[in-house]
Scaffold this active site. Structure first.
Site, mmCIF file in Angstrom:
data_model
loop_
_atom_site.group_PDB
_atom_site.id
_atom_site.type_symbol
_atom_site.label_atom_id
_atom_site.label_comp_id
_atom_site.label_asym_id
_atom_site.label_seq_id
_atom_site.Cartn_x
_atom_site.Cartn_y
_atom_site.Cartn_z
ATOM 1 N N GLU A 156 -4.463 -6.633 12.190
ATOM 2 C CA GLU A 156 -5.838 -6.150 12.014
ATOM 3 C C GLU A 156 -6.851 -7.201 12.465
ATOM 4 O O GLU A 156 -7.515 -7.037 13.497
ATOM 5 C CB GLU A 156 -6.069 -5.767 10.542
ATOM 6 C CG GLU A 156 -5.182 -4.614 10.109
ATOM 7 C CD GLU A 156 -5.267 -4.263 8.631
ATOM 8 O OE1 GLU A 156 -5.204 -3.074 8.297
ATOM 9 O OE2 GLU A 156 -5.366 -5.179 7.789
ATOM 10 N N ASP B 58 -0.624 -2.066 13.851
ATOM 11 C CA ASP B 58 -0.922 -1.311 12.632
ATOM 12 C C ASP B 58 -0.915 0.143 13.089
ATOM 13 O O ASP B 58 -1.845 0.580 13.762
ATOM 14 C CB ASP B 58 -2.304 -1.725 12.097
ATOM 15 C CG ASP B 58 -2.705 -0.947 10.852
ATOM 16 O OD1 ASP B 58 -1.990 0.005 10.477
ATOM 17 O OD2 ASP B 58 -3.737 -1.302 10.251
ATOM 18 N N GLU C 162 3.862 -1.667 8.790
ATOM 19 C CA GLU C 162 4.694 -0.795 7.956
ATOM 20 C C GLU C 162 6.116 -1.298 7.748
ATOM 21 O O GLU C 162 6.886 -0.649 7.036
ATOM 22 C CB GLU C 162 4.742 0.617 8.563
ATOM 23 C CG GLU C 162 3.409 1.319 8.613
ATOM 24 C CD GLU C 162 2.766 1.481 7.233
ATOM 25 O OE1 GLU C 162 3.490 1.459 6.221
ATOM 26 O OE2 GLU C 162 1.532 1.607 7.185
ATOM 27 N N ASP D 160 0.844 -1.191 0.000
ATOM 28 C CA ASP D 160 0.000 0.000 0.000
ATOM 29 C C ASP D 160 0.884 1.248 0.000
ATOM 30 O O ASP D 160 2.012 1.222 0.455
ATOM 31 C CB ASP D 160 -0.867 0.057 1.270
ATOM 32 C CG ASP D 160 -1.661 -1.213 1.471
ATOM 33 O OD1 ASP D 160 -2.013 -1.850 0.473
ATOM 34 O OD2 ASP D 160 -1.920 -1.561 2.636
ATOM 35 N N LEU E 60 -1.333 3.056 11.713
ATOM 36 C CA LEU E 60 -2.453 3.901 11.294
ATOM 37 C C LEU E 60 -3.335 3.098 10.355
ATOM 38 O O LEU E 60 -2.963 2.846 9.219
ATOM 39 C CB LEU E 60 -1.933 5.165 10.609
ATOM 40 C CG LEU E 60 -2.755 6.430 10.842
ATOM 41 C CD1 LEU E 60 -2.929 6.724 12.327
ATOM 42 C CD2 LEU E 60 -2.115 7.602 10.140
ATOM 43 N N ASP E 61 -4.471 2.693 10.868
ATOM 44 C CA ASP E 61 -5.407 1.928 10.048
ATOM 45 C C ASP E 61 -6.402 2.887 9.396
ATOM 46 O O ASP E 61 -6.872 3.825 10.032
ATOM 47 C CB ASP E 61 -6.158 0.917 10.926
ATOM 48 C CG ASP E 61 -7.174 0.134 10.126
ATOM 49 O OD1 ASP E 61 -6.760 -0.622 9.235
ATOM 50 O OD2 ASP E 61 -8.382 0.310 10.376
ATOM 51 N N ASP F 283 1.191 7.800 8.450
ATOM 52 C CA ASP F 283 1.553 6.404 8.729
ATOM 53 C C ASP F 283 2.968 6.348 9.281
ATOM 54 O O ASP F 283 3.275 5.654 10.254
ATOM 55 C CB ASP F 283 1.561 5.559 7.446
ATOM 56 C CG ASP F 283 0.195 5.042 7.050
ATOM 57 O OD1 ASP F 283 -0.186 5.268 5.902
ATOM 58 O OD2 ASP F 283 -0.465 4.424 7.892
HETATM 59 P P1 AHG Z 1 -4.538 0.335 6.209
HETATM 60 O O1 AHG Z 1 -5.010 1.740 6.082
HETATM 61 O O2 AHG Z 1 -3.864 0.070 7.520
HETATM 62 O O3 AHG Z 1 -3.723 -0.110 5.026
HETATM 63 O O4 AHG Z 1 -5.815 -0.631 6.260
HETATM 64 C C1 AHG Z 1 -6.862 -0.486 5.352
HETATM 65 C C2 AHG Z 1 -7.755 -1.669 5.463
HETATM 66 C C3 AHG Z 1 -8.836 -1.573 6.515
HETATM 67 O O5 AHG Z 1 -8.768 -0.524 7.381
HETATM 68 C C4 AHG Z 1 -10.100 -1.472 5.738
HETATM 69 O O6 AHG Z 1 -11.116 -2.180 6.353
HETATM 70 C C5 AHG Z 1 -9.766 -2.050 4.416
HETATM 71 O O7 AHG Z 1 -8.403 -1.825 4.232
HETATM 72 C C6 AHG Z 1 -10.548 -1.417 3.284
HETATM 73 O O8 AHG Z 1 -10.298 -2.093 2.138
HETATM 74 P P2 AHG Z 1 -11.105 -1.788 0.776
HETATM 75 O O9 AHG Z 1 -10.716 -0.414 0.355
HETATM 76 O O10 AHG Z 1 -10.624 -2.860 -0.145
HETATM 77 O O11 AHG Z 1 -12.567 -1.927 1.086
HETATM 78 MN MN MN Z 2 -4.822 -1.329 8.537
HETATM 79 MN MN MN Z 3 -1.979 0.874 8.371
#
Ligand code: AHG
Ligand code: MN
Ligand code: MN
Length: 335
Positions: free
Chosen positions: A280, A114, A93, A63, A116-117, A69
């Site tokens: 998560e 995690d 991370e 990502d 920053l989720d 983050d």
């Molecule tokens: P992060 O920001 O730590 O990478 O996590 C994002 C995760 C989680 O928070 C969320 O439920 C999911 O990604 C959303 O995914 P989609 O955009 O595929 O729905």
């Molecule tokens: Mn996350």
């Molecule tokens: Mn994260």
């Protein structure tokens, strides 16, 4: 009027119920709450100091990494590396485990987090949060922690929780028995007990899933989501923020179900899962279970999964027991 209880006081009271406790876990959690306050301050002023935006880097799961983050990652590391409570850390991370610097003592716990989720929607002011999980180490005390210490199941957690940095900032925490919520009073900088002994409703009226993935779900998942929208099941409301932390927090308080099922977009046989087990699905599922809910992959409880790699992912259905039971009936082809 009810008593005013700070998170520190609450942790000390909890510790007293465990006569063998050394206070290490309490001190560790105490340090963590300070990291959360620092992150909260930065999240809140991010717009002002133009901290938003991509850092141009990618994390271990591929990502994009935002500057916040990175800030959250660095803050937790800098707060937790020297306390003497941890033998190593692992973060969404960082590709590898995070060692404790040689100059500091190695403790008996492992922290996985995690930082920053939900950060992908941060520019829209959507709630973001930090998720954390604490295991007891398995390798001998005093030495550097290894992956063996990190790769443990949810069943082996000694504490876990999350913080939502939102319109009000809240810490939700369990050390195994019950789940408590603390709201940050920004004027004094203290987390105060606001939601003692959270219990998830037996059934809710909200389902939460990214329906943009619908054509990539397996047939049983599609049938379940069709059913939940039908007059037979309803009325259910659909709510999907896209921050697991916010979607699961709402599910914990109001009841219902949060789903992130396996999709078959790229690999038609094995499919793909999005949520990371260690950072998560594991800790969030464990919290919901402690509050009387259920967290399953469909095939087994999330808490039974033992990660084989730091960044393993799994499918999840988390929520009220009756809602997850309905999902499982469809998943197993019984309905
Ligand atoms: P992060 O920001 O730590 O990478 O996590 C994002 C995760 C989680 O928070 C969320 O439920 C999911 O990604 C959303 O995914 P989609 O955009 O595929 O729905
Ligand atoms: Mn996350
Ligand atoms: Mn994260």
């Amino acid at each position: 009027m009810s008593a005013i209880v700070s998170v520190q006081r609450h942790l000390l009271e909890t510790q007293r119920h465990h006569p063998t406790a050394t206070g290490d876990l309490t001190a560790l959690l105490w340090d963590l709450t300070l990291a959360f306050k620092l992150i909260n301050a930065e999240v809140n002023k991010a717009g002002l100091v133009n901290l938003y935006g991509l850092d141009g880097d990618r994390n271990a799961s591929g990502d994009d990494v935002t500057k916040l983050d990175r800030f959250a990652q660095d803050t937790i590391f800098r707060m937790m590396d020297h306390g003497g409570h941890l033998c190593c850390m692992a973060s969404e991370e960082e590709r590898e485990i995070i060692p404790i610097p040689a100059k500091y003592a190695k403790g008996k716990y492992v922290l996985s987090y995690d930082p920053l989720d939900g950060s992908s929607n941060i520019d829209a002011n959507v709630s973001v949060g930090t998720i954390f999980a604490i295991h007891r180490r398995r390798t001998p005390e005093g030495t550097d922690g290894t992956e063996e210490d990190v790769l443990q199941s949810g069943r082996a957690l000694v504490a876990a929780g999350y913080v939502i940095y939102g319109s009000s900032t809240m810490l939700v925490l369990s050390t195994g028995q019950r789940v408590d919520g603390f709201t940050l009073d920004p004027s004094v900088g203290e987390f105060l007990l606001s939601h003692p002994d959270i219990r998830i409703p037996k059934r809710g009226k909200i389902y939460s899933v990214n329906e943009g993935n619908q054509s990539f779900w397996r047939e049983n998942t599609r049938r379940y989501v069709d059913w939940i929208k039908s007059p037979e099941a309803g009325p259910y409301k659909g709510r999907y923020i896209g921050s697991m932390i916010a979607d699961v927090h709402r599910t914990l308080l109001y009841g219902g179900i949060f789903l992130y099922p396996r999709t078959f977009r790229h690999d038609p046989v094995k499919g793909e899962c999005k949520l990371r087990l260690l950072y998560e699905a594991g800790p969030m599922g464990w919290i919901v279970e402690r509050a009387g809910g259920v967290a399953t992959t469909g095939d087994e409880p999330v808490a039974d999964l033992v990660p084989t790699h730091l960044h393993d992912t799994c499918p999840v259905a988390i929520g009220s027991p009756d809602d997850v039971a309905d999902y499982l009936a469809f998943y197993r082809g019984e309905r």
